[in-house]
Design an enzyme around this catalytic site. Sequence first.
Site, PDB file in Angstrom:
ATOM      1  N   ASP A  21      43.745   8.291 -38.400  1.00 27.72           N
ATOM      2  CA  ASP A  21      43.949   7.560 -37.144  1.00 27.72           C
ATOM      3  C   ASP A  21      43.668   6.067 -37.334  1.00 27.72           C
ATOM      4  OD1 ASP A  21      44.534   7.185 -34.499  1.00 27.72           O
ATOM      5  OD2 ASP A  21      42.632   7.974 -33.735  1.00 27.72           O
ATOM      6  N   ARG A  25      46.184   0.180 -34.570  1.00 33.20           N
ATOM      7  CA  ARG A  25      45.164  -0.875 -34.373  1.00 33.20           C
ATOM      8  C   ARG A  25      45.055  -1.756 -35.603  1.00 33.20           C
ATOM      9  NH1 ARG A  25      40.852   3.280 -32.589  1.00 33.20           N
ATOM     10  NH2 ARG A  25      42.587   4.650 -33.127  1.00 33.20           N
ATOM     11  N   TRP A  26      45.195  -1.158 -36.776  1.00 32.11           N
ATOM     12  CA  TRP A  26      45.133  -1.930 -38.030  1.00 32.11           C
ATOM     13  C   TRP A  26      46.278  -2.948 -38.044  1.00 32.11           C
ATOM     14  CZ3 TRP A  26      48.263  -2.912 -42.215  1.00 32.11           C
ATOM     15  CH2 TRP A  26      47.641  -3.409 -43.366  1.00 32.11           C
ATOM     16  N   SER A  66      51.646  14.789 -34.674  1.00 26.88           N
ATOM     17  CA  SER A  66      51.276  15.849 -33.734  1.00 26.88           C
ATOM     18  C   SER A  66      52.431  16.143 -32.777  1.00 26.88           C
ATOM     19  CB  SER A  66      50.043  15.437 -32.934  1.00 26.88           C
ATOM     20  OG  SER A  66      50.396  14.439 -31.994  1.00 26.88           O
ATOM     21  N   THR A  67      52.346  17.293 -32.133  1.00 29.59           N
ATOM     22  CA  THR A  67      53.344  17.650 -31.114  1.00 29.59           C
ATOM     23  C   THR A  67      53.422  16.535 -30.074  1.00 29.59           C
ATOM     24  OG1 THR A  67      52.622  19.927 -31.451  1.00 29.59           O
ATOM     25  CG2 THR A  67      53.980  19.524 -29.533  1.00 29.59           C
ATOM     26  N   GLU A  68      52.238  15.982 -29.739  1.00 28.61           N
ATOM     27  CA  GLU A  68      52.175  14.941 -28.710  1.00 28.61           C
ATOM     28  C   GLU A  68      52.785  13.625 -29.186  1.00 28.61           C
ATOM     29  OE1 GLU A  68      49.563  16.899 -29.596  1.00 28.61           O
ATOM     30  OE2 GLU A  68      49.539  18.155 -27.790  1.00 28.61           O
ATOM     31  N   ASN A  69      52.838  13.418 -30.516  1.00 32.37           N
ATOM     32  CA  ASN A  69      53.402  12.157 -31.038  1.00 32.37           C
ATOM     33  C   ASN A  69      54.892  11.995 -30.715  1.00 32.37           C
ATOM     34  OD1 ASN A  69      51.345  12.066 -34.061  1.00 32.37           O
ATOM     35  ND2 ASN A  69      51.034  11.044 -32.097  1.00 32.37           N
TER      36      ASN A  69
HETATM   37  C1  FPP Z   1      47.690   7.619 -36.402  1.00 33.86           C
HETATM   38  O1  FPP Z   1      47.534   6.235 -36.170  1.00 33.86           O
HETATM   39  C2  FPP Z   1      48.670   7.899 -37.454  1.00 33.86           C
HETATM   40  C3  FPP Z   1      49.821   8.624 -37.309  1.00 33.86           C
HETATM   41  C4  FPP Z   1      50.225   9.228 -36.026  1.00 33.86           C
HETATM   42  C5  FPP Z   1      50.759   8.827 -38.428  1.00 33.86           C
HETATM   43  C6  FPP Z   1      50.176   9.013 -39.787  1.00 33.86           C
HETATM   44  C7  FPP Z   1      51.233   8.769 -40.779  1.00 33.86           C
HETATM   45  C8  FPP Z   1      51.069   8.124 -41.968  1.00 33.86           C
HETATM   46  C9  FPP Z   1      49.778   7.685 -42.500  1.00 33.86           C
HETATM   47  C10 FPP Z   1      52.269   7.811 -42.781  1.00 33.86           C
HETATM   48  C11 FPP Z   1      52.862   8.828 -43.660  1.00 33.86           C
HETATM   49  C12 FPP Z   1      52.104  10.043 -43.974  1.00 33.86           C
HETATM   50  C13 FPP Z   1      52.397  10.907 -44.954  1.00 33.86           C
HETATM   51  C14 FPP Z   1      51.620  12.155 -45.080  1.00 33.86           C
HETATM   52  C15 FPP Z   1      53.467  10.673 -45.926  1.00 33.86           C
HETATM   53  P1  FPP Z   1      47.913   5.698 -34.733  1.00 33.86           P
HETATM   54  O2  FPP Z   1      49.340   5.283 -34.760  1.00 33.86           O
HETATM   55  O3  FPP Z   1      47.577   6.702 -33.706  1.00 33.86           O
HETATM   56  O4  FPP Z   1      46.968   4.439 -34.626  1.00 33.86           O
HETATM   57  P2  FPP Z   1      46.285   3.853 -33.303  1.00 33.86           P
HETATM   58  O5  FPP Z   1      45.425   4.933 -32.730  1.00 33.86           O
HETATM   59  O6  FPP Z   1      45.488   2.691 -33.820  1.00 33.86           O
HETATM   60  O7  FPP Z   1      47.390   3.442 -32.381  1.00 33.86           O
END
Ligand code: FPP
Length: 246
Positions: A21, A25-26, A66-69
């Site tokens: 996660d 934000r990064w 996730s499903t929610e994504n």
């Molecule tokens: C959560 O950060 C991250 C994700 C929903 C996606 C994760 C995907 C990767 C790291 C890229 C590819 C992965 C693989 C396995 C090849 P967020 O977007 O929720 O961050 P935030 O909470 O700061 O908004």
Amino acid sequence: MNLKDKINLSTLPKHIAIIMDGNGRWAKQQGSDRIFGHENGVKSVRDTVETAAELGVNYLTLYAFSTENWNRPQEEVMALMQLLVHTINAETKTLNKNNIRLKAIGNLKSLPTDCYNELQEAIENTKNNTRMTLVLALSYSSHWEIVDAVKQIAEKIENKTLSVSDINEDTISAHLCTANMPDPELMIRTSGENRISNFLLWQLAYTELYFTEKLWPDFSKDDLYQAIINYQTRERRFGKTSEQIN
Ligand code: FPP
């Protein structure tokens, strides 16, 4: 003494699960868009997979989508899917070189066709690898998984291949996406959020939870070592008393 040397390899968690996660934000901190954060998250995925395999972890499960994504802006969903297809495609060779098997859990049929096909191909091409299993949770949520398991069990009862009195905990486990995998001993979540967010709810019943403030693109080998060292300081009692354990 570096951090790696502080790890007791004989009590290594066999299965580590991670909620990656903080990509968004990064990216914001860098003055860039969310996709840039996901792209940089791939570097942490690579480092983490390599480090876990080097240590001797048997299963590494990453919550990638996730499903929610699916409810995120369409542009971000499309970019994430493309990134997944591209990464899976680009990394299959490295997985084979490192003897790592790829698996996926979730509602995989809901993925775009190219992503689904790429994934199945990589799973097929790495199926004989034995050093570590990398499990990608894609279009995954525990609620979806449990509903799906209940449907499978109900069908078996309806067609009389299973009777109600035979249902036990093993029956439930066997109908989850993680059937035949050990439950995680350690679950790590980055970015300072202290939630499980619909991830492996059944499987995490006795898992040690570790939360770190680090945003996923900043999560390094040392952060993984630190999480394992912290895990190894904990007394896992599984409902028993401390005296019974010792
Ligand atoms: C959560 O950060 C991250 C994700 C929903 C996606 C994760 C995907 C990767 C790291 C890229 C590819 C992965 C693989 C396995 C090849 P967020 O977007 O929720 O961050 P935030 O909470 O700061 O908004």
